[in-house]
Design a protein around this motif. Structure first.
Motif, PDB file in Angstrom:
ATOM      1  N   LEU A  16      -3.645  -8.262  19.506  1.00  0.00           N
ATOM      2  CA  LEU A  16      -3.871  -8.981  20.764  1.00  0.00           C
ATOM      3  C   LEU A  16      -4.768  -8.194  21.704  1.00  0.00           C
ATOM      4  CD1 LEU A  16      -0.270 -10.352  21.362  1.00  0.00           C
ATOM      5  CD2 LEU A  16      -2.290 -11.666  20.695  1.00  0.00           C
ATOM      6  N   LEU A  17      -4.636  -6.879  21.718  1.00  0.00           N
ATOM      7  CA  LEU A  17      -5.498  -6.049  22.559  1.00  0.00           C
ATOM      8  C   LEU A  17      -6.944  -6.137  22.093  1.00  0.00           C
ATOM      9  CD1 LEU A  17      -5.717  -3.999  24.859  1.00  0.00           C
ATOM     10  CD2 LEU A  17      -5.284  -2.192  23.183  1.00  0.00           C
ATOM     11  N   MET A  18      -7.176  -6.043  20.793  1.00  0.00           N
ATOM     12  CA  MET A  18      -8.533  -6.152  20.263  1.00  0.00           C
ATOM     13  C   MET A  18      -9.125  -7.529  20.559  1.00  0.00           C
ATOM     14  SD  MET A  18      -9.205  -3.200  18.954  1.00  0.00           S
ATOM     15  CE  MET A  18      -8.242  -2.618  20.363  1.00  0.00           C
ATOM     16  N   GLN A  19      -8.325  -8.568  20.386  1.00  0.00           N
ATOM     17  CA  GLN A  19      -8.825  -9.921  20.638  1.00  0.00           C
ATOM     18  C   GLN A  19      -9.161 -10.130  22.104  1.00  0.00           C
ATOM     19  OE1 GLN A  19      -5.452 -11.983  18.998  1.00  0.00           O
ATOM     20  NE2 GLN A  19      -6.464 -12.395  17.051  1.00  0.00           N
ATOM     21  N   GLY A  20      -8.310  -9.610  22.987  1.00  0.00           N
ATOM     22  CA  GLY A  20      -8.544  -9.805  24.408  1.00  0.00           C
ATOM     23  C   GLY A  20      -9.726  -9.026  24.933  1.00  0.00           C
ATOM     24  N   VAL A  21      -9.864  -7.771  24.501  1.00  0.00           N
ATOM     25  CA  VAL A  21     -10.907  -6.894  25.037  1.00  0.00           C
ATOM     26  C   VAL A  21     -12.263  -7.186  24.402  1.00  0.00           C
ATOM     27  CG1 VAL A  21     -11.678  -4.502  25.194  1.00  0.00           C
ATOM     28  CG2 VAL A  21      -9.290  -5.070  25.647  1.00  0.00           C
ATOM     29  N   LEU A  22     -12.296  -7.371  23.090  1.00  0.00           N
ATOM     30  CA  LEU A  22     -13.570  -7.509  22.383  1.00  0.00           C
ATOM     31  C   LEU A  22     -14.039  -8.953  22.242  1.00  0.00           C
ATOM     32  CD1 LEU A  22     -13.112  -4.933  19.467  1.00  0.00           C
ATOM     33  CD2 LEU A  22     -14.278  -4.602  21.657  1.00  0.00           C
ATOM     34  N   PHE A  23     -13.096  -9.880  22.064  1.00  0.00           N
ATOM     35  CA  PHE A  23     -13.471 -11.247  21.701  1.00  0.00           C
ATOM     36  C   PHE A  23     -13.136 -12.281  22.771  1.00  0.00           C
ATOM     37  CE2 PHE A  23     -12.901  -8.834  17.834  1.00  0.00           C
ATOM     38  CZ  PHE A  23     -14.035  -9.154  17.107  1.00  0.00           C
ATOM     39  N   ALA A  24     -12.650 -11.836  23.939  1.00  0.00           N
ATOM     40  CA  ALA A  24     -12.319 -12.738  25.043  1.00  0.00           C
ATOM     41  C   ALA A  24     -11.354 -13.831  24.608  1.00  0.00           C
ATOM     42  CB  ALA A  24     -13.600 -13.356  25.631  1.00  0.00           C
ATOM     43  N   ASP A  25     -10.415 -13.477  23.752  1.00  0.00           N
ATOM     44  CA  ASP A  25      -9.424 -14.424  23.240  1.00  0.00           C
ATOM     45  C   ASP A  25      -8.055 -14.011  23.778  1.00  0.00           C
ATOM     46  OD1 ASP A  25      -8.131 -16.409  21.890  1.00  0.00           O
ATOM     47  OD2 ASP A  25      -8.308 -15.496  19.905  1.00  0.00           O
ATOM     48  N   GLY A  26      -7.525 -14.783  24.724  1.00  0.00           N
ATOM     49  CA  GLY A  26      -6.279 -14.404  25.388  1.00  0.00           C
ATOM     50  C   GLY A  26      -6.595 -13.617  26.643  1.00  0.00           C
ATOM     51  N   GLY A  27      -6.100 -14.086  27.792  1.00  0.00           N
ATOM     52  CA  GLY A  27      -6.451 -13.462  29.067  1.00  0.00           C
ATOM     53  C   GLY A  27      -5.990 -12.023  29.176  1.00  0.00           C
ATOM     54  N   LEU A  28      -6.730 -11.229  29.920  1.00  0.00           N
ATOM     55  CA  LEU A  28      -6.349  -9.830  30.129  1.00  0.00           C
ATOM     56  C   LEU A  28      -5.155  -9.733  31.072  1.00  0.00           C
ATOM     57  CD1 LEU A  28      -9.853  -8.103  30.363  1.00  0.00           C
ATOM     58  CD2 LEU A  28      -8.351  -8.366  28.386  1.00  0.00           C
ATOM     59  N   THR A  29      -5.120 -10.562  32.119  1.00  0.00           N
ATOM     60  CA  THR A  29      -3.943 -10.552  32.984  1.00  0.00           C
ATOM     61  C   THR A  29      -2.747 -11.188  32.284  1.00  0.00           C
ATOM     62  OG1 THR A  29      -4.516 -12.687  34.015  1.00  0.00           O
ATOM     63  CG2 THR A  29      -5.373 -10.675  35.052  1.00  0.00           C
ATOM     64  N   ALA A  30      -3.013 -11.971  31.244  1.00  0.00           N
ATOM     65  CA  ALA A  30      -1.943 -12.611  30.468  1.00  0.00           C
ATOM     66  C   ALA A  30      -1.581 -11.811  29.222  1.00  0.00           C
ATOM     67  CB  ALA A  30      -2.366 -14.030  30.067  1.00  0.00           C
ATOM     68  N   LEU A  31      -2.106 -10.587  29.110  1.00  0.00           N
ATOM     69  CA  LEU A  31      -1.832  -9.802  27.911  1.00  0.00           C
ATOM     70  C   LEU A  31      -0.329  -9.559  27.750  1.00  0.00           C
ATOM     71  CD1 LEU A  31      -2.962  -8.232  25.504  1.00  0.00           C
ATOM     72  CD2 LEU A  31      -3.173  -6.233  26.995  1.00  0.00           C
ATOM     73  N   GLY A  32       0.363  -9.283  28.855  1.00  0.00           N
ATOM     74  CA  GLY A  32       1.802  -9.081  28.770  1.00  0.00           C
ATOM     75  C   GLY A  32       2.531 -10.325  28.287  1.00  0.00           C
ATOM     76  N   VAL A  33       2.084 -11.492  28.767  1.00  0.00           N
ATOM     77  CA  VAL A  33       2.683 -12.752  28.316  1.00  0.00           C
ATOM     78  C   VAL A  33       2.450 -12.933  26.817  1.00  0.00           C
ATOM     79  CG1 VAL A  33       2.615 -15.271  28.528  1.00  0.00           C
ATOM     80  CG2 VAL A  33       2.419 -13.840  30.571  1.00  0.00           C
ATOM     81  N   ASN A  34       1.233 -12.670  26.367  1.00  0.00           N
ATOM     82  CA  ASN A  34       0.909 -12.861  24.957  1.00  0.00           C
ATOM     83  C   ASN A  34       1.678 -11.896  24.055  1.00  0.00           C
ATOM     84  OD1 ASN A  34      -0.957 -15.052  24.985  1.00  0.00           O
ATOM     85  ND2 ASN A  34      -2.480 -13.708  25.893  1.00  0.00           N
ATOM     86  N   ILE A  35       1.792 -10.638  24.468  1.00  0.00           N
ATOM     87  CA  ILE A  35       2.550  -9.684  23.653  1.00  0.00           C
ATOM     88  C   ILE A  35       4.021 -10.078  23.612  1.00  0.00           C
ATOM     89  CG2 ILE A  35       3.364  -7.295  23.544  1.00  0.00           C
ATOM     90  CD1 ILE A  35       0.657  -6.398  24.572  1.00  0.00           C
ATOM     91  N   THR A  36       4.549 -10.515  24.742  1.00  0.00           N
ATOM     92  CA  THR A  36       5.954 -10.924  24.780  1.00  0.00           C
ATOM     93  C   THR A  36       6.204 -12.133  23.888  1.00  0.00           C
ATOM     94  OG1 THR A  36       6.212 -10.092  27.039  1.00  0.00           O
ATOM     95  CG2 THR A  36       7.828 -11.701  26.280  1.00  0.00           C
ATOM     96  N   VAL A  37       5.344 -13.144  24.004  1.00  0.00           N
ATOM     97  CA  VAL A  37       5.550 -14.397  23.276  1.00  0.00           C
ATOM     98  C   VAL A  37       5.174 -14.265  21.804  1.00  0.00           C
ATOM     99  CG1 VAL A  37       4.800 -16.800  23.080  1.00  0.00           C
ATOM    100  CG2 VAL A  37       5.285 -15.825  25.328  1.00  0.00           C
TER     101      VAL A  37
END
Length: 352
Positions: A92-113
């Motif tokens: 999820l970190l790679m997708q968010g930072v490199l590929f703009a997939d999944g919000g950066l402020t929503a990273l915690g939500v995505n990791i949790t879910v």
């Protein structure tokens, strides 16, 4: 189910970030026990890269809707629940930072879910099923199928709960829950098939490398005087170094991930995934924000300034697999190296 920026308000996103950080911290401690063998760190990195690759393969589940692997069940069964959470977090970190997939402020939500919920639900159900079923490879594969299937709608339900608390739009929660769980049950079937096929393939080749299958072989029984008793344990034969090597498995897995991300991904469904479809239909996405990494050279899984879509997407996938396996292996190597000197190392097929 990558949640973009703007779906969940800032306070709840911050709380979710704290929850995710706590889960990662706990997983770092737990992963030290799971990453006992010398070769387990690169294998865990490979699992992360393989999940990254398979997540690029959206498959159709209904008219105008697609789904993709979440990967929590697969990671937990292959490398353990704690390491599994870290695998998904790296992806999820790679997708968010490199590929703009999944919000950066929503990273915690995505990791949790996508990471914590899927891993915990799937592994708890998997362990329960494997204890109840006969200890065979077929039962292990069946348990992985069921665990993966249930983990996806469970994640959808938790996302709905988070939305009910901190959603930025006024949409009836009941409608969101019905739509989210309904479509993600269908996506869960695809998740279950991919997970069962992958776990079954590894079991067929190297069952000793499947965390969830440790101790799979039941003791041999002999009938003595009309009663079944355990047969005497035979002295273990020396295992050749070549037989213990994981190089072939690692190389095969890496090639498979590169082919999936670099070639097969071009044929993936272009329809919106389950969350995107529900968000558009129910109006959840009215306040969605542009991704902070929208200008990234790899945004939207394409390489900037390369006009050919096939080459652009394939090259982006290959880069993603390479970066994920490198970062993942580095993280897991560091976690394993951080073991205290007196910590016991689990005895596995690689260490005996």
């Amino acid at each position: 189910m990558h949640v973009p920026d703007g779906f969940i308000n800032a306070p709840v996103s911050a709380v979710a970030g704290i929850v995710a950080a706590g889960a990662v911290a706990v997983s770092l401690r737990g992963a030290r026990r799971e990453l006992g063998g010398e070769r387990t760190a690169p294998l865990a990195g490979l699992v992360a890269a393989f999940i990254f690759a398979v997540q690029m393969l959206n498959f159709p589940v209904a008219a105008g809707t697609s789904g993709h692997l979440l990967g929590g069940a697969l990671a937990a069964i292959l490398v353990g629940p704690y390491t599994g959470v870290l695998c998904i977090a790296v992806v999820l970190l790679m997708q968010g930072v490199l590929f703009a997939d999944g919000g950066l402020t929503a990273l915690g939500v995505n990791i949790t879910v996508m990471g914590v919920v899927t891993t915990v639900v799937a592994y708890a159900l998997f362990r329960g099923l494997t204890r109840a079923l006969p200890r065979t490879r077929r039962s292990t594969t069946t348990a992985s199928f069921v665990a993966a299937l249930v983990s996806v709608p469970a994640a959808a339900a938790v996302f709905t709960l988070i939305y009910a608390i901190g959603g930025t739009t006024d949409v009836p929660v009941g409608k969101v829950l019905t739509a989210m769980v309904g479509v993600h049950v269908l996506i869960g079937i695809g998740e279950a098939v991919i997970t069962a096929l992958t776990v079954g393939a590894v079991l067929a080749v190297r069952p000793d490398l499947v965390h969830g299958a440790r101790g799979l072989a039941a003791p041999l029984k002999l009938r003595v005087g009309g009663e079944l008793v355990d047969a005497p344990a035979a002295a273990p034969a020396p295992t050749p170094v070549a037989a213990r090597s994981t190089r072939k498995v690692w190389a095969t897995g890496l090639v498979a991930a590169l082919l999936l991300a670099g070639f097969v991904s071009f044929y993936a469904s272009a329809s919106p995934d389950g969350l995107e479809k529900v968000a558009a239909d129910k109006g959840i996405d009215r306040k969605v924000q542009e991704h902070d990494a929208a200008g990234s050279p790899l945004a939207d899984y394409g390489v900037k300034d390369i006009g050919n879509a096939r080459i652009s997407g394939g090259l982006a996938g290959v880069i993603g697999v390479g970066v994920t396996v490198a970062v993942g292996s580095g993280v897991f190597w560091a976690v394993r190296r951080s073991r205290t000197p007196d910590a016991p190392v689990p005895r596995t097929a690689e260490s005996v």
